[in-house]
Design a protein around this motif. Structure first.
Motif, PDB file in Angstrom:
ATOM      1  N   ALA A   1     -24.229  10.065 -55.842  1.00  0.00           N
ATOM      2  CA  ALA A   1     -23.886   9.819 -57.248  1.00  0.00           C
ATOM      3  C   ALA A   1     -22.372   9.845 -57.464  1.00  0.00           C
ATOM      4  CB  ALA A   1     -24.566  10.847 -58.146  1.00  0.00           C
ATOM      5  N   ARG A   2     -21.717  10.834 -56.925  1.00  0.00           N
ATOM      6  CA  ARG A   2     -20.267  10.952 -57.090  1.00  0.00           C
ATOM      7  C   ARG A   2     -19.543   9.758 -56.466  1.00  0.00           C
ATOM      8  NH1 ARG A   2     -16.963  16.198 -54.934  1.00  0.00           N
ATOM      9  NH2 ARG A   2     -14.898  15.296 -55.112  1.00  0.00           N
ATOM     10  N   GLY A   3     -19.986   9.343 -55.295  1.00  0.00           N
ATOM     11  CA  GLY A   3     -19.379   8.209 -54.612  1.00  0.00           C
ATOM     12  C   GLY A   3     -19.596   6.899 -55.340  1.00  0.00           C
ATOM     13  N   LEU A   4     -20.787   6.724 -55.916  1.00  0.00           N
ATOM     14  CA  LEU A   4     -21.081   5.490 -56.642  1.00  0.00           C
ATOM     15  C   LEU A   4     -20.241   5.393 -57.919  1.00  0.00           C
ATOM     16  CD1 LEU A   4     -22.853   2.932 -56.578  1.00  0.00           C
ATOM     17  CD2 LEU A   4     -24.504   4.189 -57.993  1.00  0.00           C
ATOM     18  N   VAL A   5     -20.109   6.493 -58.632  1.00  0.00           N
ATOM     19  CA  VAL A   5     -19.282   6.500 -59.845  1.00  0.00           C
ATOM     20  C   VAL A   5     -17.821   6.232 -59.481  1.00  0.00           C
ATOM     21  CG1 VAL A   5     -18.407   7.951 -61.723  1.00  0.00           C
ATOM     22  CG2 VAL A   5     -20.852   7.955 -61.183  1.00  0.00           C
ATOM     23  N   ALA A   6     -17.345   6.845 -58.402  1.00  0.00           N
ATOM     24  CA  ALA A   6     -15.967   6.616 -57.969  1.00  0.00           C
ATOM     25  C   ALA A   6     -15.760   5.155 -57.569  1.00  0.00           C
ATOM     26  CB  ALA A   6     -15.620   7.539 -56.807  1.00  0.00           C
ATOM     27  N   LEU A   7     -16.725   4.586 -56.873  1.00  0.00           N
ATOM     28  CA  LEU A   7     -16.621   3.185 -56.468  1.00  0.00           C
ATOM     29  C   LEU A   7     -16.547   2.272 -57.685  1.00  0.00           C
ATOM     30  CD1 LEU A   7     -16.594   0.949 -54.350  1.00  0.00           C
ATOM     31  CD2 LEU A   7     -19.107   1.036 -54.370  1.00  0.00           C
TER      32      LEU A   7
END
Length: 146
Positions: free
Chosen positions: A13-19
């Protein structure tokens, strides 16, 4: 800025939001709407396209689709162009490098997510990319290139 060549489904989730945020920033940079990040190496592959804004939009749409699939509410209205663009090459070496980089991040922040991913040994690229033989991309910053 990290514009992953890996399919967005691999990101926690954190990586997808950052992307999402970083790809929107890349779109703004390519559109000349910001002063920062103009020379970021990750933008080279988009700048080499006939239509960089179309390519970054085509990059953003699958990120949005993954967010929707997970029940997140990313605003598609922020994507400036349509979904289609010619695919871009990504080397198998680059994909493997990014996978190792992602594993390191997930070991620290989302071990349970990583455990789920290790069941899928065949790496799938982001839909904008087609895998070609080769090493890590020249624009990639690695420990040996620092």
């Amino acid at each position: 800025m990290r514009l992953w060549s890996l399919h967005p489904r691999y990101l926690d989730a954190r990586g997808l939001v950052a992307l999402w945020r970083e790809a929107l920033l890349a779109q703004a940079v390519l559109n000349g709407r910001t002063r920062g990040y103009r020379h970021h190496p990750q933008l080279q592959r988009f700048r080499q396209c006939a239509d960089p804004l179309q390519s970054i939009a085509a990059y953003l749409w699958p990120v949005h689709a993954e967010a929707v699939r997970r029940g997140y509410r990313f605003d598609a209205g922020k994507i400036r162009n349509s979904q289609t663009s010619p695919t871009l090459p990504v080397s198998a070496g680059q994909l493997s490098h990014e996978w190792q980089h992602l594993i390191g991040k997930l070991q620290l922040r989302a071990a349970a997510w990583l455990e789920r991913l290790t069941c899928h040994p065949a790496l799938e690229p982001h839909p904008l990319f087609t895998v070609v033989p080769g090493d890590i991309a020249p624009w990639e910053i690695t420990r040996s290139s620092k």
